[in-house]
Design a protein around this motif. Structure first.
Motif, mmCIF file in Angstrom:
data_model
loop_
_atom_site.group_PDB
_atom_site.id
_atom_site.type_symbol
_atom_site.label_atom_id
_atom_site.label_comp_id
_atom_site.label_asym_id
_atom_site.label_seq_id
_atom_site.Cartn_x
_atom_site.Cartn_y
_atom_site.Cartn_z
ATOM 1 N N GLY A 110 -6.542 23.135 -1.932
ATOM 2 C CA GLY A 110 -7.844 23.325 -1.557
ATOM 3 C C GLY A 110 -8.399 21.842 -1.540
ATOM 4 O O GLY A 110 -7.810 20.796 -2.223
ATOM 5 N N THR A 111 -9.449 21.743 -0.685
ATOM 6 C CA THR A 111 -9.824 20.211 -0.610
ATOM 7 C C THR A 111 -10.493 19.861 -1.920
ATOM 8 O O THR A 111 -10.559 18.532 -2.187
ATOM 9 N N LEU A 112 -10.894 20.768 -2.919
ATOM 10 C CA LEU A 112 -11.613 20.164 -4.002
ATOM 11 C C LEU A 112 -10.520 20.236 -5.409
ATOM 12 O O LEU A 112 -10.686 19.310 -6.115
ATOM 13 N N MET A 113 -9.361 20.664 -5.053
ATOM 14 C CA MET A 113 -8.426 20.615 -6.254
ATOM 15 C C MET A 113 -7.013 19.860 -5.903
ATOM 16 O O MET A 113 -6.559 19.475 -6.823
ATOM 17 N N ALA A 114 -6.916 19.396 -4.505
ATOM 18 C CA ALA A 114 -5.793 18.515 -4.457
ATOM 19 C C ALA A 114 -5.868 17.373 -4.927
ATOM 20 O O ALA A 114 -4.655 16.807 -5.429
ATOM 21 N N VAL A 115 -6.911 16.663 -5.119
ATOM 22 C CA VAL A 115 -7.101 15.419 -5.899
ATOM 23 C C VAL A 115 -6.608 15.516 -7.463
ATOM 24 O O VAL A 115 -6.189 14.507 -8.083
ATOM 25 N N GLY A 116 -6.704 16.720 -8.130
ATOM 26 C CA GLY A 116 -6.089 17.115 -9.555
ATOM 27 C C GLY A 116 -5.002 16.640 -9.542
ATOM 28 O O GLY A 116 -4.296 16.168 -10.615
ATOM 29 N N LEU A 117 -3.999 16.885 -8.795
ATOM 30 C CA LEU A 117 -2.459 16.711 -8.785
ATOM 31 C C LEU A 117 -2.181 15.224 -8.692
ATOM 32 O O LEU A 117 -1.259 14.834 -9.112
ATOM 33 N N MET A 118 -3.137 14.355 -7.995
ATOM 34 C CA MET A 118 -3.015 13.008 -7.904
ATOM 35 C C MET A 118 -3.460 12.355 -9.049
ATOM 36 O O MET A 118 -2.772 11.517 -9.442
ATOM 37 N N MET A 119 -4.467 12.533 -9.623
ATOM 38 C CA MET A 119 -4.990 11.909 -10.557
ATOM 39 C C MET A 119 -4.824 12.247 -11.995
ATOM 40 O O MET A 119 -4.791 11.250 -13.031
ATOM 41 N N LEU A 120 -5.098 13.393 -12.445
ATOM 42 C CA LEU A 120 -4.614 13.893 -14.003
ATOM 43 C C LEU A 120 -3.290 13.379 -14.367
ATOM 44 O O LEU A 120 -3.345 12.875 -15.368
ATOM 45 N N PRO A 121 -2.180 13.501 -13.798
ATOM 46 C CA PRO A 121 -0.993 13.238 -14.291
ATOM 47 C C PRO A 121 -0.986 11.533 -14.478
ATOM 48 O O PRO A 121 -0.393 10.890 -15.127
ATOM 49 N N ALA A 122 -1.433 11.159 -13.197
ATOM 50 C CA ALA A 122 -1.650 9.545 -13.301
ATOM 51 C C ALA A 122 -2.360 8.907 -14.546
ATOM 52 O O ALA A 122 -1.931 7.861 -15.305
ATOM 53 N N VAL A 123 -3.611 9.421 -14.853
ATOM 54 C CA VAL A 123 -4.292 9.224 -15.985
ATOM 55 C C VAL A 123 -3.500 9.233 -17.217
ATOM 56 O O VAL A 123 -3.453 8.592 -18.195
ATOM 57 N N SER A 124 -2.910 10.511 -17.417
ATOM 58 C CA SER A 124 -2.123 10.800 -18.568
ATOM 59 C C SER A 124 -0.824 9.886 -18.837
ATOM 60 O O SER A 124 -0.667 9.268 -19.666
ATOM 61 N N ALA A 125 -0.290 9.328 -17.732
ATOM 62 C CA ALA A 125 0.690 8.513 -17.505
ATOM 63 C C ALA A 125 0.580 7.288 -18.429
ATOM 64 O O ALA A 125 1.199 6.675 -18.920
ATOM 65 N N LYS A 126 -0.848 6.615 -17.933
ATOM 66 C CA LYS A 126 -1.196 5.523 -18.484
ATOM 67 C C LYS A 126 -1.225 5.372 -20.199
ATOM 68 O O LYS A 126 -1.071 4.486 -20.636
ATOM 69 N N LEU A 127 -1.431 6.631 -20.552
ATOM 70 C CA LEU A 127 -1.641 6.837 -21.926
ATOM 71 C C LEU A 127 -0.085 6.803 -22.728
ATOM 72 O O LEU A 127 -0.081 6.110 -23.747
ATOM 73 N N TRP A 128 0.899 6.918 -21.867
ATOM 74 C CA TRP A 128 2.061 6.929 -22.328
ATOM 75 C C TRP A 128 3.027 5.645 -22.004
ATOM 76 O O TRP A 128 3.964 5.328 -23.123
ATOM 77 N N HIS A 129 2.489 4.779 -21.201
ATOM 78 C CA HIS A 129 3.569 3.697 -20.897
ATOM 79 C C HIS A 129 2.636 2.460 -20.613
ATOM 80 O O HIS A 129 1.516 2.717 -20.074
ATOM 81 N N GLU A 130 2.897 1.478 -20.883
ATOM 82 C CA GLU A 130 2.370 0.165 -20.230
ATOM 83 C C GLU A 130 2.932 -0.233 -18.970
ATOM 84 O O GLU A 130 2.114 -1.072 -18.282
ATOM 85 N N THR A 131 4.001 -0.184 -18.734
ATOM 86 C CA THR A 131 4.727 -0.670 -17.430
ATOM 87 C C THR A 131 4.610 0.188 -16.168
ATOM 88 O O THR A 131 4.587 1.579 -16.495
ATOM 89 N N LEU A 132 4.361 -0.275 -15.021
ATOM 90 C CA LEU A 132 4.344 0.494 -13.874
ATOM 91 C C LEU A 132 5.134 1.476 -13.589
ATOM 92 O O LEU A 132 4.989 2.500 -13.169
ATOM 93 N N PRO A 133 6.610 0.988 -13.669
ATOM 94 C CA PRO A 133 7.634 1.966 -12.931
ATOM 95 C C PRO A 133 7.605 3.029 -13.881
ATOM 96 O O PRO A 133 7.821 4.280 -13.438
ATOM 97 N N LYS A 134 7.465 2.962 -15.270
ATOM 98 C CA LYS A 134 7.353 3.993 -16.413
ATOM 99 C C LYS A 134 6.294 5.125 -15.892
ATOM 100 O O LYS A 134 6.277 6.306 -16.098
ATOM 101 N N GLN A 135 5.211 4.521 -15.677
ATOM 102 C CA GLN A 135 3.879 5.314 -15.288
ATOM 103 C C GLN A 135 4.141 6.144 -13.990
ATOM 104 O O GLN A 135 3.721 7.419 -13.862
ATOM 105 N N LEU A 136 4.835 5.564 -13.018
ATOM 106 C CA LEU A 136 5.193 6.467 -12.017
ATOM 107 C C LEU A 136 6.197 7.446 -12.195
ATOM 108 O O LEU A 136 5.656 8.509 -11.524
ATOM 109 N N VAL A 137 6.859 7.240 -12.699
ATOM 110 C CA VAL A 137 7.993 8.354 -13.271
ATOM 111 C C VAL A 137 7.058 9.237 -14.000
ATOM 112 O O VAL A 137 7.428 10.580 -13.919
ATOM 113 N N ASN A 138 6.624 8.965 -15.223
ATOM 114 C CA ASN A 138 5.750 10.037 -15.917
ATOM 115 C C ASN A 138 4.849 10.880 -15.031
ATOM 116 O O ASN A 138 4.712 11.955 -15.126
ATOM 117 N N ALA A 139 4.034 10.068 -14.237
ATOM 118 C CA ALA A 139 3.164 10.868 -13.563
ATOM 119 C C ALA A 139 3.772 11.819 -12.569
ATOM 120 O O ALA A 139 3.144 12.971 -12.528
#
Length: 304
Positions: free
Chosen positions: A218-247
């Motif tokens: 849906g138009t209201l929920m599609a952004v959730g799969l884009m942003m929630l894992p990305a924000v969570s990954a930032k809490l786990w890793h400092e480096t960009l490649p690891k954040q991409l894999v984690n997200a």
């Protein structure tokens, strides 16, 4: 003892995999969600890196008028609604950029104003020309209702997005961390790509992924799969490649768990998937290296 193992195996099979083995619509939903996870979550990491986290939410609302116009003209035609959504997203992003360059408003402020107007316009158009069910389907999607054309669309967008992101990785990193250096390099080489072109190309990828995900989430929920894992990954890793894999990994897990929970509990698939991503986010807030608990119990720094 063999009987106990057989019982647990059968229980695990029926709970964790049987729905996908038995029903084609569940397999289509799983593949579509996995494809979105691999393409959308890394884009969310770049949005957080560029401090544009709310941009994805704004653009997900901004595509609604285009989807609504496609629905009004052609009904529930996927190609028409996708074309309208992409066009609306591009227009809103371009207008917001123009306003920020020609007035005192920053781009986030102009985008917030425009997307609210676009959201109201889209809901009004759909409500006036369709049923309540049509409005709910477009706003919240239905991963379990993905058909073969929809699956091909999502898979194609995901494939193109991943390949484009890989090819443009160095430029996007430079534009995110040091746009001044990138601009100077483009001027020196005379054949380089200007920073604003990197930004517009990146926004185009975001819009296309949001449009591809609207049928599933849906138009209201599609952004959730884009942003929630990305924000969570930032809490786990400092480096960009690891954040991409984690997200991407968190998005994949959220899609799988959300579809299973939706099937067994009878809840809407899109919000359930985003709810699972939210659970992973709160777990990350507690347990990740940059979360609450590690910081709470970290030994105090001693001053020499």
């Amino acid at each position: 003892m063999p009987g106990v193992f057989a019982y647990f195996f059968d229980s695990a099979w029926s709970l964790l995999w049987a729905p996908f083995a038995e029903f084609a619509f569940m397999r289509r939903a799983l593949v579509a969600t996995f494809a979105l996870s691999l393409s959308a979550a890394p884009l969310g990491v770049f949005l957080t890196l560029r401090r544009m986290s709310l941009l994805g939410d704004a653009l997900s609302h901004a595509i609604l008028p285009g989807v609504a116009i496609g629905f009004m003209l052609f009904g529930l035609s996927l190609s028409a609604m996708v074309a309208g959504g992409v066009l609306a997203g591009m227009v809103v992003a371009a207008i917001a950029g123009f306003i920020s360059r020609t007035t005192a408003l920053k781009e986030d402020a102009s985008l917030a104003a425009i997307y609210l107007v676009a959201l109201a316009m889209g809901v009004t158009l759909i409500s006036g020309n369709g049923t309540q069910l049509d409005l709910l389907h477009i706003l919240f999607g239905s991963a379990l209702g993905v058909d073969t054309p929809g699956l091909l669309l999502v898979a194609s967008v995901a494939s193109v997005s991943v390949l484009t992101l890989a090819a443009a990785y160095r430029g996007l990193v430079l534009e995110s961390f040091d746009p001044v250096f990138l601009s100077a390099s483009a001027r020196r080489s005379r054949g380089g790509i200007a920073p604003w072109l990197w930004q517009q190309g990146f926004l185009m990828l975001v819009v296309v992924n949001l449009v591809a995900g609207f049928q599933t989430l849906g138009t209201l929920m599609a952004v959730g799969l884009m942003m929630l894992p990305a924000v969570s990954a930032k809490l786990w890793h400092e480096t960009l490649p690891k954040q991409l894999v984690n997200a991407s990994a968190q998005a994949l897990l959220s899609g799988y768990a959300g579809l299973l929970l939706s099937y067994h509990a009878g809840t809407p698939s899109g919000p359930t998937i985003i709810g699972c991503a939210g659970v992973l986010y709160f777990i990350s807030l507690l347990a990740a290296p940059n979360g609450w608990l590690p910081r709470l119990f970290a030994p105090p720094h001693r001053v020499a």
